[in-house]
Design an enzyme around this catalytic site. Structure first.
Site, PDB file in Angstrom:
ATOM      1  N   ASP A   1       0.772  -1.413   0.167  1.00 47.16           N
ATOM      2  CA  ASP A   1       0.152  -0.031   0.043  1.00 47.16           C
ATOM      3  C   ASP A   1       0.870   1.342   0.104  1.00 47.16           C
ATOM      4  OD1 ASP A   1      -1.923  -1.915   0.328  1.00 47.16           O
ATOM      5  OD2 ASP A   1      -2.858  -1.201   2.136  1.00 47.16           O
TER       6      ASP A   1
ATOM      7  N   ASP B   1      -2.383   5.435  -3.032  1.00 45.58           N
ATOM      8  CA  ASP B   1      -1.749   4.228  -2.711  1.00 45.58           C
ATOM      9  C   ASP B   1      -1.175   3.435  -3.676  1.00 45.58           C
ATOM     10  OD1 ASP B   1      -2.943   4.828  -0.287  1.00 45.58           O
ATOM     11  OD2 ASP B   1      -4.039   2.940  -0.121  1.00 45.58           O
TER      12      ASP B   1
ATOM     13  N   HIS C   1      -7.603  -0.233  -4.324  1.00 46.90           N
ATOM     14  CA  HIS C   1      -6.438  -0.720  -4.662  1.00 46.90           C
ATOM     15  C   HIS C   1      -6.971  -1.837  -5.934  1.00 46.90           C
ATOM     16  CE1 HIS C   1      -4.828  -0.587  -0.354  1.00 46.90           C
ATOM     17  NE2 HIS C   1      -4.890   0.625  -1.019  1.00 46.90           N
TER      18      HIS C   1
ATOM     19  N   ASP D   1      -5.374  -4.470  -7.052  1.00 44.90           N
ATOM     20  CA  ASP D   1      -5.031  -5.909  -7.073  1.00 44.90           C
ATOM     21  C   ASP D   1      -6.487  -6.662  -6.580  1.00 44.90           C
ATOM     22  OD1 ASP D   1      -4.792  -4.900  -4.432  1.00 44.90           O
ATOM     23  OD2 ASP D   1      -2.785  -5.330  -4.015  1.00 44.90           O
TER      24      ASP D   1
ATOM     25  N   CYS E   1      -0.895  -7.474  -1.160  1.00 48.90           N
ATOM     26  CA  CYS E   1      -1.090  -6.486  -0.416  1.00 48.90           C
ATOM     27  C   CYS E   1       0.151  -6.748   0.684  1.00 48.90           C
ATOM     28  CB  CYS E   1      -2.418  -6.339   0.335  1.00 48.90           C
ATOM     29  SG  CYS E   1      -3.775  -5.762  -0.859  1.00 48.90           S
TER      30      CYS E   1
END
Length: 367
Positions: A122, A200, A249, A251, A352
Protein backbone atom coordinates in the site's frame (compact mmCIF):
# COMPACT_ATOMS: atom_id res chain seq x y z
CA UNK A 1 4.71 -7.89 -28.92
CA UNK A 2 7.86 -5.84 -28.30
CA UNK A 3 10.58 -7.26 -26.09
CA UNK A 4 12.81 -4.20 -26.09
CA UNK A 5 15.07 -4.30 -23.02
CA UNK A 6 17.24 -1.94 -21.03
CA UNK A 7 20.24 -3.05 -19.01
CA UNK A 8 19.84 -2.93 -15.24
CA UNK A 9 22.33 -2.83 -12.39
CA UNK A 10 22.32 -6.45 -11.25
CA UNK A 11 24.48 -5.61 -8.20
CA UNK A 12 21.72 -3.46 -6.64
CA UNK A 13 19.56 -5.45 -4.18
CA UNK A 14 16.45 -3.62 -5.41
CA UNK A 15 15.39 -4.63 -8.93
CA UNK A 16 11.75 -5.20 -9.88
CA UNK A 17 9.98 -4.03 -13.04
CA UNK A 18 6.85 -6.18 -13.22
CA UNK A 19 4.63 -8.60 -11.31
CA UNK A 20 5.93 -11.88 -12.79
CA UNK A 21 9.70 -12.04 -13.22
CA UNK A 22 11.25 -14.71 -10.91
CA UNK A 23 10.92 -13.44 -7.34
CA UNK A 24 14.15 -13.45 -5.33
CA UNK A 25 13.58 -11.14 -2.36
CA UNK A 26 10.40 -9.85 -0.75
CA UNK A 27 9.29 -7.86 2.29
CA UNK A 28 6.38 -9.42 4.19
CA UNK A 29 4.29 -7.16 6.41
CA UNK A 30 3.96 -7.51 10.18
CA UNK A 31 1.22 -7.34 12.79
CA UNK A 32 3.11 -6.01 15.82
CA UNK A 33 0.98 -3.45 17.73
CA UNK A 34 -1.82 -3.70 15.14
CA UNK A 35 -4.49 -1.12 15.93
CA UNK A 36 -8.03 -0.90 14.65
CA UNK A 37 -8.20 2.49 12.90
CA UNK A 38 -9.53 5.44 14.88
CA UNK A 39 -9.79 7.69 11.79
CA UNK A 40 -12.19 5.86 9.49
CA UNK A 41 -13.49 8.35 6.89
CA UNK A 42 -12.06 6.39 3.96
CA UNK A 43 -12.78 2.95 5.41
CA UNK A 44 -16.45 3.76 5.78
CA UNK A 45 -16.92 4.34 2.04
CA UNK A 46 -14.90 1.33 0.86
CA UNK A 47 -17.40 -1.16 2.31
CA UNK A 48 -21.17 -1.36 1.74
CA UNK A 49 -23.14 1.35 3.59
CA UNK A 50 -23.34 0.73 7.32
CA UNK A 51 -21.05 -2.30 7.25
CA UNK A 52 -18.03 -0.63 8.85
CA UNK A 53 -20.04 0.07 12.02
CA UNK A 54 -20.77 -3.63 12.31
CA UNK A 55 -17.08 -4.39 11.89
CA UNK A 56 -16.25 -1.94 14.67
CA UNK A 57 -18.68 -3.72 16.97
CA UNK A 58 -17.01 -7.06 16.35
CA UNK A 59 -13.62 -5.56 17.25
CA UNK A 60 -14.92 -3.59 20.21
CA UNK A 61 -14.60 -0.02 18.98
CA UNK A 62 -12.36 2.45 17.16
CA UNK A 63 -8.73 3.07 18.01
CA UNK A 64 -8.16 -0.02 20.12
CA UNK A 65 -5.74 -2.94 19.63
CA UNK A 66 -6.89 -5.83 17.47
CA UNK A 67 -7.99 -8.74 19.68
CA UNK A 68 -5.05 -10.88 20.82
CA UNK A 69 -6.52 -14.06 19.33
CA UNK A 70 -7.04 -12.38 15.96
CA UNK A 71 -3.41 -11.21 15.90
CA UNK A 72 -2.14 -14.65 16.90
CA UNK A 73 -4.15 -16.31 14.14
CA UNK A 74 -2.93 -13.72 11.65
CA UNK A 75 0.66 -14.45 12.66
CA UNK A 76 0.10 -18.18 12.11
CA UNK A 77 -1.19 -17.47 8.60
CA UNK A 78 1.81 -15.20 7.99
CA UNK A 79 4.19 -17.95 9.15
CA UNK A 80 2.62 -20.46 6.74
CA UNK A 81 2.96 -17.94 3.91
CA UNK A 82 6.61 -17.28 4.73
CA UNK A 83 7.34 -21.01 4.91
CA UNK A 84 5.97 -21.34 1.37
CA UNK A 85 8.01 -18.40 0.10
CA UNK A 86 11.24 -19.66 1.63
CA UNK A 87 10.52 -23.18 0.40
CA UNK A 88 10.29 -21.76 -3.12
CA UNK A 89 13.70 -20.11 -2.76
CA UNK A 90 12.57 -16.55 -1.96
CA UNK A 91 14.49 -14.45 0.58
CA UNK A 92 12.02 -12.95 3.07
CA UNK A 93 12.66 -9.66 4.88
CA UNK A 94 10.73 -8.42 7.91
CA UNK A 95 9.56 -5.01 9.10
CA UNK A 96 10.70 -3.39 12.35
CA UNK A 97 8.38 -3.28 15.38
CA UNK A 98 6.69 0.12 15.40
CA UNK A 99 4.42 1.66 18.10
CA UNK A 100 1.24 2.14 16.10
CA UNK A 101 -0.69 2.66 19.35
CA UNK A 102 0.93 6.10 19.80
CA UNK A 103 -1.12 9.19 18.88
CA UNK A 104 0.31 11.72 16.43
CA UNK A 105 -0.59 15.06 14.90
CA UNK A 106 0.21 17.65 12.25
CA UNK A 107 -0.49 21.39 12.70
CA UNK A 108 -4.01 20.81 11.32
CA UNK A 109 -5.23 17.44 12.61
CA UNK A 110 -4.49 14.58 14.99
CA UNK A 111 -5.33 10.89 15.36
CA UNK A 112 -5.29 8.72 18.45
CA UNK A 113 -3.38 5.86 16.83
CA UNK A 114 -2.05 4.44 13.58
CA UNK A 115 -2.95 1.14 11.91
CA UNK A 116 -0.22 -1.49 11.39
CA UNK A 117 2.45 -2.60 8.91
CA UNK A 118 0.51 -5.56 7.53
CA UNK A 119 0.51 -4.41 3.91
CA UNK A 120 3.74 -2.96 2.46
CA UNK A 121 2.21 -2.93 -1.04
CA UNK A 122 0.00 0.00 0.00
CA UNK A 123 2.61 2.65 0.91
CA UNK A 124 5.46 1.66 -1.44
CA UNK A 125 6.07 1.14 -5.13
CA UNK A 126 9.24 -0.46 -6.47
CA UNK A 127 10.13 0.52 -10.03
CA UNK A 128 13.45 -0.92 -11.13
CA UNK A 129 16.03 -0.01 -8.48
CA UNK A 130 13.87 2.73 -6.95
CA UNK A 131 11.66 2.56 -3.86
CA UNK A 132 8.94 5.23 -4.03
CA UNK A 133 6.97 6.20 -0.91
CA UNK A 134 3.37 6.93 -1.87
CA UNK A 135 1.44 10.00 -0.62
CA UNK A 136 -1.32 8.04 1.11
CA UNK A 137 -4.70 9.66 1.70
CA UNK A 138 -5.44 7.91 5.01
CA UNK A 139 -4.49 10.02 8.03
CA UNK A 140 -4.12 6.93 10.23
CA UNK A 141 -1.36 5.65 7.93
CA UNK A 142 0.70 8.87 7.82
CA UNK A 143 3.75 7.40 9.58
CA UNK A 144 3.37 3.77 8.49
CA UNK A 145 6.62 4.04 6.52
CA UNK A 146 8.62 4.19 9.76
CA UNK A 147 8.34 0.40 10.10
CA UNK A 148 10.40 0.01 6.91
CA UNK A 149 13.13 2.61 7.50
CA UNK A 150 15.86 0.20 8.65
CA UNK A 151 15.34 -1.96 5.57
CA UNK A 152 15.25 0.98 3.20
CA UNK A 153 18.40 2.51 4.66
CA UNK A 154 20.12 -0.82 4.08
CA UNK A 155 18.92 -0.91 0.47
CA UNK A 156 19.92 2.73 -0.04
CA UNK A 157 23.48 2.16 1.17
CA UNK A 158 23.68 -0.86 -1.16
CA UNK A 159 22.85 1.29 -4.19
CA UNK A 160 19.05 1.59 -4.38
CA UNK A 161 17.27 4.84 -5.18
CA UNK A 162 14.88 5.95 -2.44
CA UNK A 163 12.39 8.73 -3.05
CA UNK A 164 9.06 9.96 -1.76
CA UNK A 165 6.16 11.86 -3.24
CA UNK A 166 5.41 15.20 -1.54
CA UNK A 167 4.06 14.44 1.92
CA UNK A 168 0.37 15.39 1.70
CA UNK A 169 -1.23 17.80 4.14
CA UNK A 170 -4.43 15.70 4.32
CA UNK A 171 -6.51 18.75 5.18
CA UNK A 172 -10.29 18.57 5.21
CA UNK A 173 -10.32 19.99 1.67
CA UNK A 174 -8.93 16.68 0.35
CA UNK A 175 -12.14 14.86 1.31
CA UNK A 176 -15.68 15.35 0.04
CA UNK A 177 -17.52 15.50 3.35
CA UNK A 178 -20.86 15.52 1.50
CA UNK A 179 -19.92 12.41 -0.45
CA UNK A 180 -22.71 10.03 -1.46
CA UNK A 181 -22.41 6.90 -3.53
CA UNK A 182 -23.03 7.61 -7.22
CA UNK A 183 -26.33 6.29 -8.48
CA UNK A 184 -26.69 4.16 -11.59
CA UNK A 185 -25.99 6.27 -14.66
CA UNK A 186 -24.10 8.94 -12.75
CA UNK A 187 -20.43 9.66 -13.32
CA UNK A 188 -18.18 7.69 -10.98
CA UNK A 189 -16.85 9.69 -8.05
CA UNK A 190 -14.83 8.97 -4.94
CA UNK A 191 -14.32 10.58 -1.56
CA UNK A 192 -10.92 12.14 -2.32
CA UNK A 193 -10.86 15.43 -4.22
CA UNK A 194 -8.08 16.88 -6.38
CA UNK A 195 -6.84 19.15 -3.57
CA UNK A 196 -3.32 17.63 -3.72
CA UNK A 197 -1.65 14.53 -5.18
CA UNK A 198 -2.49 11.33 -3.29
CA UNK A 199 -2.29 7.67 -4.19
CA UNK A 200 -1.77 4.27 -2.63
CA UNK A 201 0.91 2.24 -4.36
CA UNK A 202 -1.50 -0.70 -4.29
CA UNK A 203 -3.50 1.14 -6.95
CA UNK A 204 -0.62 0.35 -9.36
CA UNK A 205 0.45 -2.80 -11.17
CA UNK A 206 3.68 -2.87 -13.15
CA UNK A 207 4.16 -4.34 -16.62
CA UNK A 208 7.65 -3.15 -17.47
CA UNK A 209 7.56 0.23 -19.19
CA UNK A 210 3.78 0.35 -18.77
CA UNK A 211 2.14 0.88 -15.38
CA UNK A 212 -1.60 0.51 -14.88
CA UNK A 213 -3.25 2.60 -12.19
CA UNK A 214 -6.82 3.22 -11.08
CA UNK A 215 -8.74 6.12 -9.60
CA UNK A 216 -10.22 5.15 -6.24
CA UNK A 217 -11.10 6.38 -2.77
CA UNK A 218 -7.38 6.79 -2.04
CA UNK A 219 -5.99 7.73 -5.47
CA UNK A 220 -6.81 10.86 -7.43
CA UNK A 221 -5.78 12.09 -10.88
CA UNK A 222 -3.25 14.48 -9.36
CA UNK A 223 -1.53 11.48 -7.78
CA UNK A 224 -1.45 9.61 -11.09
CA UNK A 225 -0.07 12.72 -12.81
CA UNK A 226 2.65 13.08 -10.17
CA UNK A 227 3.80 9.48 -10.68
CA UNK A 228 3.91 9.87 -14.47
CA UNK A 229 6.00 13.03 -14.22
CA UNK A 230 8.28 11.48 -11.62
CA UNK A 231 8.98 8.38 -13.72
CA UNK A 232 9.48 10.38 -16.91
CA UNK A 233 9.07 9.53 -20.57
CA UNK A 234 10.58 6.04 -20.29
CA UNK A 235 7.38 4.88 -18.59
CA UNK A 236 3.71 5.28 -19.45
CA UNK A 237 1.04 5.30 -16.75
CA UNK A 238 -2.36 4.09 -18.02
CA UNK A 239 -5.63 4.71 -16.15
CA UNK A 240 -8.00 1.82 -15.42
CA UNK A 241 -11.60 2.83 -14.65
CA UNK A 242 -13.16 0.90 -11.79
CA UNK A 243 -16.95 0.51 -11.80
CA UNK A 244 -17.16 0.12 -8.01
CA UNK A 245 -17.75 3.27 -5.92
CA UNK A 246 -16.10 1.35 -3.08
CA UNK A 247 -12.85 0.99 -5.06
CA UNK A 248 -9.62 0.79 -3.13
CA UNK A 249 -6.53 -0.88 -4.66
CA UNK A 250 -6.28 -2.35 -8.13
CA UNK A 251 -5.15 -5.81 -7.05
CA UNK A 252 -8.72 -7.01 -6.55
CA UNK A 253 -9.70 -5.69 -9.98
CA UNK A 254 -6.97 -6.07 -12.59
CA UNK A 255 -3.90 -8.30 -12.35
CA UNK A 256 -1.36 -9.40 -14.97
CA UNK A 257 -0.46 -13.09 -15.04
CA UNK A 258 2.63 -12.67 -17.20
CA UNK A 259 3.64 -11.15 -20.53
CA UNK A 260 0.58 -10.80 -22.77
CA UNK A 261 -1.87 -12.24 -20.23
CA UNK A 262 -4.15 -10.36 -17.81
CA UNK A 263 -6.86 -11.35 -15.35
CA UNK A 264 -9.84 -9.02 -14.85
CA UNK A 265 -12.66 -8.81 -12.35
CA UNK A 266 -15.75 -8.66 -14.64
CA UNK A 267 -17.87 -7.07 -11.93
CA UNK A 268 -15.67 -3.99 -11.52
CA UNK A 269 -14.26 -3.54 -15.04
CA UNK A 270 -15.98 -2.70 -18.30
CA UNK A 271 -13.77 -4.82 -20.55
CA UNK A 272 -14.78 -2.70 -23.56
CA UNK A 273 -13.26 0.39 -21.93
CA UNK A 274 -9.85 -0.90 -20.96
CA UNK A 275 -6.87 1.10 -22.27
CA UNK A 276 -6.39 0.51 -25.99
CA UNK A 277 -2.91 -0.90 -25.44
CA UNK A 278 -4.35 -3.90 -23.56
CA UNK A 279 -6.13 -5.15 -26.68
CA UNK A 280 -2.79 -6.70 -27.59
CA UNK A 281 -2.99 -8.97 -24.53
CA UNK A 282 -5.10 -12.06 -23.83
CA UNK A 283 -7.86 -11.20 -21.38
CA UNK A 284 -8.83 -13.86 -18.86
CA UNK A 285 -12.07 -13.37 -16.94
CA UNK A 286 -11.80 -14.22 -13.26
CA UNK A 287 -14.38 -16.77 -12.11
CA UNK A 288 -16.89 -15.63 -9.52
CA UNK A 289 -15.19 -15.89 -6.12
CA UNK A 290 -16.44 -18.13 -3.37
CA UNK A 291 -17.34 -16.32 -0.13
CA UNK A 292 -14.03 -15.74 1.62
CA UNK A 293 -13.31 -16.94 5.14
CA UNK A 294 -12.40 -13.56 6.60
CA UNK A 295 -13.38 -13.85 10.28
CA UNK A 296 -14.01 -10.10 10.46
CA UNK A 297 -15.92 -9.90 7.13
CA UNK A 298 -14.19 -6.68 6.12
CA UNK A 299 -12.62 -7.56 2.74
CA UNK A 300 -14.42 -8.16 -0.54
CA UNK A 301 -14.79 -11.67 -1.90
CA UNK A 302 -12.69 -10.39 -4.83
CA UNK A 303 -9.71 -10.65 -2.48
CA UNK A 304 -9.56 -13.98 -4.33
CA UNK A 305 -7.43 -12.43 -7.10
CA UNK A 306 -5.06 -10.72 -4.66
CA UNK A 307 -2.41 -13.34 -5.41
CA UNK A 308 1.38 -13.26 -5.61
CA UNK A 309 3.28 -14.44 -8.67
CA UNK A 310 6.63 -16.11 -8.03
CA UNK A 311 7.29 -16.31 -11.78
CA UNK A 312 5.25 -16.81 -14.95
CA UNK A 313 3.92 -20.16 -13.70
CA UNK A 314 4.05 -20.34 -9.89
CA UNK A 315 1.33 -18.36 -8.16
CA UNK A 316 0.36 -18.28 -4.46
CA UNK A 317 -3.40 -18.29 -4.14
CA UNK A 318 -6.14 -18.74 -1.52
CA UNK A 319 -6.56 -22.48 -0.99
CA UNK A 320 -10.34 -22.13 -0.69
CA UNK A 321 -10.91 -20.47 -4.09
CA UNK A 322 -11.41 -23.69 -6.04
CA UNK A 323 -12.95 -22.11 -9.19
CA UNK A 324 -9.97 -19.76 -9.49
CA UNK A 325 -7.48 -22.57 -8.84
CA UNK A 326 -9.07 -24.65 -11.58
CA UNK A 327 -9.02 -21.71 -13.99
CA UNK A 328 -5.37 -20.93 -13.25
CA UNK A 329 -4.39 -24.52 -13.98
CA UNK A 330 -6.28 -24.42 -17.27
CA UNK A 331 -4.29 -21.29 -18.18
CA UNK A 332 -0.98 -23.09 -17.65
CA UNK A 333 -0.26 -21.79 -14.15
CA UNK A 334 0.99 -23.79 -11.17
CA UNK A 335 -1.04 -22.65 -8.13
CA UNK A 336 0.57 -22.92 -4.70
CA UNK A 337 -2.20 -23.10 -2.12
CA UNK A 338 -2.13 -21.23 1.19
CA UNK A 339 -4.72 -20.48 3.85
CA UNK A 340 -4.34 -16.76 4.49
CA UNK A 341 -7.86 -16.11 5.79
CA UNK A 342 -6.70 -15.10 9.27
CA UNK A 343 -4.67 -12.26 7.72
CA UNK A 344 -7.69 -10.77 5.94
CA UNK A 345 -8.91 -8.74 9.00
CA UNK A 346 -5.78 -6.64 8.54
CA UNK A 347 -7.10 -5.60 5.11
CA UNK A 348 -4.80 -7.54 2.82
CA UNK A 349 -3.95 -10.81 1.09
CA UNK A 350 -0.83 -12.14 -0.65
CA UNK A 351 -0.18 -9.19 -2.97
CA UNK A 352 -0.99 -6.54 -0.37
CA UNK A 353 1.08 -8.26 2.33
CA UNK A 354 4.26 -8.17 0.26
CA UNK A 355 6.62 -5.78 -1.48
CA UNK A 356 8.72 -7.54 -4.08
CA UNK A 357 12.15 -6.02 -3.70
CA UNK A 358 14.03 -8.09 -6.24
CA UNK A 359 12.91 -10.01 -9.29
CA UNK A 360 15.36 -11.52 -11.78
CA UNK A 361 14.70 -9.47 -14.90
CA UNK A 362 15.26 -6.26 -16.83
CA UNK A 363 13.18 -3.32 -17.97
CA UNK A 364 11.18 -4.28 -21.07
CA UNK A 365 8.27 -3.13 -23.14
CA UNK A 366 5.61 -5.85 -23.46
CA UNK A 367 3.38 -4.04 -25.94
Amino acid sequence: MSTQTNQTNSTCPVNSYNEWDPLEEVIVGGLVDAMFPEWTLINEVTVPPGEWREVEKRIGGRGIPYPKEMVENGLKARKEFITILEGEGVKVRHVSPTPFSNPFATPEWKVDCGFCAANPRDPFLVVGNEIIEAPMADRARYFESWAYRELFKEYFHAGAKWSAAPKPQLLDALYDHNYTLPKEGEKMRYIVTEFEPVFDAADCVRCGKDIFMQLSNVTNMAGITWLQRHLGDEYKVHVINNLSPEAIHIDTTFMPLGPGKMLVNPEWIDVKKLPEILKKWDMLIAPDPLPNKDPLKVVSDWISINFLLLDEERIIVDKYQEPLIKALKSWGMKPILCDFSAYFPFLGAFHCATLDVRRRGELRSYF
